[in-house]
Design a protein around this motif. Sequence first.
Motif, short mmCIF file in Angstrom:
data_model
loop_
_atom_site.label_atom_id
_atom_site.label_comp_id
_atom_site.label_asym_id
_atom_site.label_seq_id
_atom_site.Cartn_x
_atom_site.Cartn_y
_atom_site.Cartn_z
N LEU A 237 0.83 -1.20 0.00
CA LEU A 237 0.00 0.00 0.00
C LEU A 237 0.86 1.26 0.00
CD1 LEU A 237 -2.57 -1.08 2.74
CD2 LEU A 237 -2.90 -1.16 0.25
N THR A 238 0.38 2.31 -0.65
CA THR A 238 1.09 3.59 -0.59
C THR A 238 0.78 4.35 0.69
OG1 THR A 238 -0.69 4.73 -1.77
CG2 THR A 238 1.08 3.80 -3.10
N GLY A 239 -0.38 4.05 1.29
CA GLY A 239 -0.77 4.76 2.50
C GLY A 239 -1.69 3.93 3.37
N ALA A 240 -1.70 4.23 4.65
CA ALA A 240 -2.57 3.53 5.59
C ALA A 240 -3.07 4.51 6.64
CB ALA A 240 -1.82 2.38 6.26
N ILE A 241 -4.29 4.28 7.09
CA ILE A 241 -4.88 5.08 8.15
C ILE A 241 -5.48 4.12 9.16
CG2 ILE A 241 -6.63 6.79 8.76
CD1 ILE A 241 -6.40 7.88 5.90
N ASP A 242 -5.06 4.23 10.42
CA ASP A 242 -5.65 3.39 11.45
C ASP A 242 -6.63 4.20 12.28
OD1 ASP A 242 -5.96 0.99 13.18
OD2 ASP A 242 -5.29 2.47 14.65
N CYS A 243 -7.89 3.77 12.27
CA CYS A 243 -8.93 4.41 13.08
C CYS A 243 -9.34 3.53 14.25
CB CYS A 243 -10.15 4.70 12.21
SG CYS A 243 -9.86 5.86 10.88
N SER A 244 -8.67 2.39 14.42
CA SER A 244 -9.08 1.43 15.45
C SER A 244 -8.36 1.63 16.77
CB SER A 244 -8.83 0.01 14.95
OG SER A 244 -7.45 -0.28 14.92
N VAL A 266 -4.87 7.55 13.76
CA VAL A 266 -6.02 8.39 14.12
C VAL A 266 -6.72 7.85 15.37
CG1 VAL A 266 -8.27 9.24 13.35
CG2 VAL A 266 -6.36 9.17 11.74
N GLY A 267 -6.88 6.53 15.45
CA GLY A 267 -7.56 5.93 16.60
C GLY A 267 -6.75 6.11 17.88
N GLU A 268 -7.43 6.47 18.96
CA GLU A 268 -6.77 6.72 20.24
C GLU A 268 -6.26 5.42 20.87
OE1 GLU A 268 -6.25 9.64 21.61
OE2 GLU A 268 -7.62 11.00 20.56
N ASN A 269 -5.06 5.49 21.45
CA ASN A 269 -4.48 4.36 22.16
C ASN A 269 -3.33 4.89 23.01
OD1 ASN A 269 -3.28 1.99 23.07
ND2 ASN A 269 -3.46 0.93 21.11
N ALA A 270 -3.33 4.55 24.30
CA ALA A 270 -2.29 5.06 25.19
C ALA A 270 -0.93 4.49 24.87
CB ALA A 270 -2.66 4.75 26.65
N GLN A 271 -0.87 3.26 24.33
CA GLN A 271 0.42 2.67 23.98
C GLN A 271 0.22 1.57 22.95
OE1 GLN A 271 1.95 1.15 27.68
NE2 GLN A 271 0.60 -0.62 27.69
N THR A 272 1.29 1.28 22.23
CA THR A 272 1.26 0.22 21.24
C THR A 272 2.65 -0.37 21.13
OG1 THR A 272 0.45 -0.35 19.01
CG2 THR A 272 1.80 1.64 19.21
#
Length: 344
Positions: A237-244, A266-272
């Motif tokens: 992919l040329t681009g990705a957007i995470d909303c999860s 984009v999706g909120e997450n305190a850590q990954t």
Amino acid sequence: MSQMQAVFLPGNKQVEIRSIPVPEVGPDDVLLEMHASCICRSDLSLYYGNAVVGGGDATGGFVCGHEPAGTVVATGKGVTEFAVGDRVAVYLAIGCGVCAHCRRGDMHLCPKWKCLGFTYDGGNAEFIRVPARNLLKVPGDMSAVAAAISTDAFGTLFSACRKVGVNGLSRIGIWGLGPMGSAGVLAAKALGGQVVALDPIAERREFASKLGADLVLDPTDPQAAQAIREFSGGEGLTGAIDCSGNTAAHNMALDALAPLGRMAFVGENAQTTIRPSDQLIRKQLTVFGSWYFGINEYQDILATLSTHRIDLERLATHTFRLDEAETAFRLFDQRETEKAVFVR
């Protein structure tokens, strides 16, 4: 002084409808009669009592709701660009007005900013007072529901798509197909991209397909990664957007990107947890956070909606009255609604 009904979220899944005074306008303020105000997944942080915006300042002591639209019913004596009867949406970030971020149109990056619904009285009420500079005038043929959705939901994903660089040559993956991800499908298609949309919930995938996604996948399917490779001609992919906000989605998206690809969180997450060497460094990816939009982008947002005849009301699955607020937040929390909107 006249009173109005307003919704508060004090935490612990409590919803309170209180009678409070209708706010008085200052010289640079406007008073809006509310016609539509959306519930957003970030509102649930207030609902639970662990606000993702405003930290300790967001205690549920303000009227909630950061995606409002309505009609101007009163203006301060210093307001010259808006008049009673104007139909408007509201930009959620109230900045100082003079820092470099504010003057660039990025009030949400102002170090002194206040956020509608979190640290400043928001739109889940009969009336709202905001600075006139935060008004977004909408076309006469745009409904109040569409106007409300055009801000945080569509506007945020439109801005993310532009940062990712979506154009007619793009192959974009969108992870998480709630209201934000669904808006992202609309925005990415309008900007010319081919879109693969991923969510484990079948109904969301079906909806994304109706919105124009070129390929919909269950990210938990063992064959999903191979399907993305085939979709992208083997190049990625040329681009990705995470909303999860999901760590598995972060890793799947990074793995799916081609060298020199771009990804917006984009999706909120305190850590990954990711693997920088394999996923970032060797592929020279650009990975960044993206939330909301610059107020100077709104005319482009409106132009895109108009040019591509995008019907944002399709994203509103449920509407409620203010006095149904407890039910609205409970059903939204239980994921029995997607985009829920208070209307009056």
